[in-house]
Write a protein that holds these residues in place. Structure first.
Motif, mmCIF file in Angstrom:
data_model
loop_
_atom_site.group_PDB
_atom_site.id
_atom_site.type_symbol
_atom_site.label_atom_id
_atom_site.label_comp_id
_atom_site.label_asym_id
_atom_site.label_seq_id
_atom_site.Cartn_x
_atom_site.Cartn_y
_atom_site.Cartn_z
ATOM 1 N N LEU A 18 10.813 41.511 40.732
ATOM 2 C CA LEU A 18 10.136 40.260 41.635
ATOM 3 C C LEU A 18 10.941 39.071 41.785
ATOM 4 O O LEU A 18 11.660 38.651 40.723
ATOM 5 C CB LEU A 18 8.742 39.971 40.867
ATOM 6 C CG LEU A 18 7.659 41.083 40.626
ATOM 7 C CD1 LEU A 18 6.527 40.863 39.814
ATOM 8 C CD2 LEU A 18 7.359 41.654 41.896
ATOM 9 N N SER A 35 10.391 31.509 49.436
ATOM 10 C CA SER A 35 10.313 32.969 49.718
ATOM 11 C C SER A 35 10.087 33.781 48.447
ATOM 12 O O SER A 35 10.485 33.314 47.331
ATOM 13 C CB SER A 35 11.681 33.348 50.325
ATOM 14 O OG SER A 35 11.857 34.684 50.612
ATOM 15 N N TYR A 36 9.389 35.037 48.487
ATOM 16 C CA TYR A 36 9.006 35.801 47.171
ATOM 17 C C TYR A 36 8.726 37.256 47.800
ATOM 18 O O TYR A 36 8.555 37.328 48.795
ATOM 19 C CB TYR A 36 7.715 35.096 46.747
ATOM 20 C CG TYR A 36 6.847 34.498 47.910
ATOM 21 C CD1 TYR A 36 6.013 35.266 48.782
ATOM 22 C CD2 TYR A 36 6.824 33.463 48.551
ATOM 23 C CE1 TYR A 36 5.268 35.022 49.670
ATOM 24 C CE2 TYR A 36 5.989 32.963 49.507
ATOM 25 C CZ TYR A 36 5.258 33.801 50.033
ATOM 26 O OH TYR A 36 4.412 33.225 51.036
ATOM 27 N N GLY A 37 8.952 37.901 46.796
ATOM 28 C CA GLY A 37 8.719 39.581 46.986
ATOM 29 C C GLY A 37 9.230 40.351 46.094
ATOM 30 O O GLY A 37 9.431 40.027 44.965
ATOM 31 N N ARG A 76 15.324 43.634 50.071
ATOM 32 C CA ARG A 76 14.071 42.589 49.756
ATOM 33 C C ARG A 76 13.117 42.724 50.739
ATOM 34 O O ARG A 76 13.214 42.549 52.108
ATOM 35 C CB ARG A 76 14.627 41.157 49.573
ATOM 36 C CG ARG A 76 15.476 41.211 48.121
ATOM 37 C CD ARG A 76 15.927 39.515 48.025
ATOM 38 N NE ARG A 76 16.134 39.326 46.599
ATOM 39 C CZ ARG A 76 16.514 38.072 45.926
ATOM 40 N NH1 ARG A 76 16.417 37.036 46.922
ATOM 41 N NH2 ARG A 76 16.930 37.920 45.092
ATOM 42 N N LEU A 77 11.660 42.679 50.415
ATOM 43 C CA LEU A 77 10.545 42.779 51.220
ATOM 44 C C LEU A 77 9.730 41.766 50.655
ATOM 45 O O LEU A 77 9.361 41.748 49.498
ATOM 46 C CB LEU A 77 9.933 44.108 51.416
ATOM 47 C CG LEU A 77 10.897 45.397 51.696
ATOM 48 C CD1 LEU A 77 10.074 46.737 51.219
ATOM 49 C CD2 LEU A 77 11.197 45.275 52.988
ATOM 50 N N GLY A 78 8.943 40.811 51.283
ATOM 51 C CA GLY A 78 8.241 39.973 51.083
ATOM 52 C C GLY A 78 7.725 38.986 51.880
ATOM 53 O O GLY A 78 7.338 39.511 53.200
ATOM 54 N N GLY A 79 7.554 37.866 51.530
ATOM 55 C CA GLY A 79 7.100 36.795 52.535
ATOM 56 C C GLY A 79 7.833 35.412 52.295
ATOM 57 O O GLY A 79 8.641 35.119 51.359
ATOM 58 N N PHE A 101 6.096 37.546 57.062
ATOM 59 C CA PHE A 101 6.633 38.830 56.072
ATOM 60 C C PHE A 101 8.191 38.671 56.470
ATOM 61 O O PHE A 101 8.694 38.164 57.685
ATOM 62 C CB PHE A 101 6.173 40.115 57.037
ATOM 63 C CG PHE A 101 6.707 41.111 56.307
ATOM 64 C CD1 PHE A 101 6.345 41.576 55.047
ATOM 65 C CD2 PHE A 101 7.602 42.123 56.899
ATOM 66 C CE1 PHE A 101 7.010 42.746 54.661
ATOM 67 C CE2 PHE A 101 7.947 43.088 56.373
ATOM 68 C CZ PHE A 101 7.713 43.363 54.902
ATOM 69 N N TYR A 107 12.052 40.683 55.473
ATOM 70 C CA TYR A 107 12.864 41.714 55.058
ATOM 71 C C TYR A 107 14.316 41.503 55.089
ATOM 72 O O TYR A 107 14.742 40.686 56.273
ATOM 73 C CB TYR A 107 12.511 43.136 55.746
ATOM 74 C CG TYR A 107 12.292 43.049 57.357
ATOM 75 C CD1 TYR A 107 13.595 43.187 58.132
ATOM 76 C CD2 TYR A 107 11.417 42.297 58.093
ATOM 77 C CE1 TYR A 107 13.500 43.160 59.437
ATOM 78 C CE2 TYR A 107 11.245 42.141 59.407
ATOM 79 C CZ TYR A 107 12.448 42.453 60.156
ATOM 80 O OH TYR A 107 12.430 42.261 61.431
ATOM 81 N N THR A 161 18.209 37.604 55.681
ATOM 82 C CA THR A 161 16.696 37.735 55.806
ATOM 83 C C THR A 161 16.193 37.485 56.993
ATOM 84 O O THR A 161 16.418 36.532 57.648
ATOM 85 C CB THR A 161 15.897 36.759 54.761
ATOM 86 O OG1 THR A 161 16.308 37.200 53.515
ATOM 87 C CG2 THR A 161 14.311 37.138 54.799
#
Length: 214
Positions: free
Chosen positions: A83, A105-107, A128-131, A153, A155, A181
């Motif tokens: 994470l 940014s996080y994910g 990386r996948l997140g928000g 979203f 990626y 990203t």
């Protein structure tokens, strides 16, 4: 986005390293690399670069501070899942316009690793996948306008290299990495062109602490 092209080149380099170090993998597993089942905590600092409707040439990019933390698990000596959370500032300019602001940014972080030199040197690539959450601002002719908060979203991909600096049950390493990203919004610069979405690139250096259960 130029940053993403750079990351693709890094991934090609990573694939080359995979081929070049395949003969060393068996030695790496029995070497000094962080063991399967270990947890890790990492912290990095570097710079972030916004890619948006204002970035027409290299002169339009602006460097901003960037910090990242991640908490991960070594599911296999060649694979880590983590994470992550990042905070920073990114901006761009064109003529008398300047866009950008602080962002979060996080994910999820999925990392493939190659053990070289018995695990003391570890090239890696990741997805990386997140928000992302940001309150965009736009300065034009000296007047600044701030928009409502934007959440999107994200990626991205990246690559880097890790150097083990402390061996033993709980190893410590330093890490150099860079990534690109993409987001699902075109609002990070308050300029919606109806074309490409906004994104950002970053480079950073940091430290990783591993905690083995053995």
């Amino acid at each position: 986005m130029k940053g993403l092209r750079i990351c693709l080149l890094l991934l090609v380099l990573f694939a080359t390293l995979c081929a070049d170090t395949s003969a060393q993998r068996s030695r790496g597993r029995a070497g000094v690399a962080p063991p399967k089942g270990a947890f890790r905590v990492g912290a990095d600092g570097g710079t972030a670069i916004l890619g948006d409707d204002l970035t027409k040439s290299f002169d339009n990019y602006r460097l901003g501070p960037f910090a990242n933390i991640d908490v991960g698990y070594v599911a296999h000596q060649n694979f880590v899942v983590a994470l992550y959370g990042s905070i920073g500032s990114m901006s761009s300019s064109f003529g008398d316009q300047e866009a950008g602001n602080f962002f979060l940014s996080y994910g999820l972080h999925f990392e493939g690793r190659i053990l070289s030199n018995r695990g003391a040197i570890i090239p890696f690539a990741y997805v990386r996948l997140g928000g992302l959450t940001m309150r965009p601002s736009l300065t034009h002719a000296g007047e600044t306008t701030e928009a409502d908060e934007v959440t999107a979203f994200t990626y991205g991909i990246g690559a880097g290299i890790e150097f083990l600096v402390k061996k033993g049950r709980n190893p410590i390493s330093i890490r150099l990495m860079g990534g690109g990203t993409l987001t699902t919004t075109d609002e990070l610069d308050m300029l919606n062109s109806g074309g490409n979405k906004d994104g950002f690139s970053y480079i950073s250096a940091g430290i990783l602490f591993y905690f083995s259960r053995r």
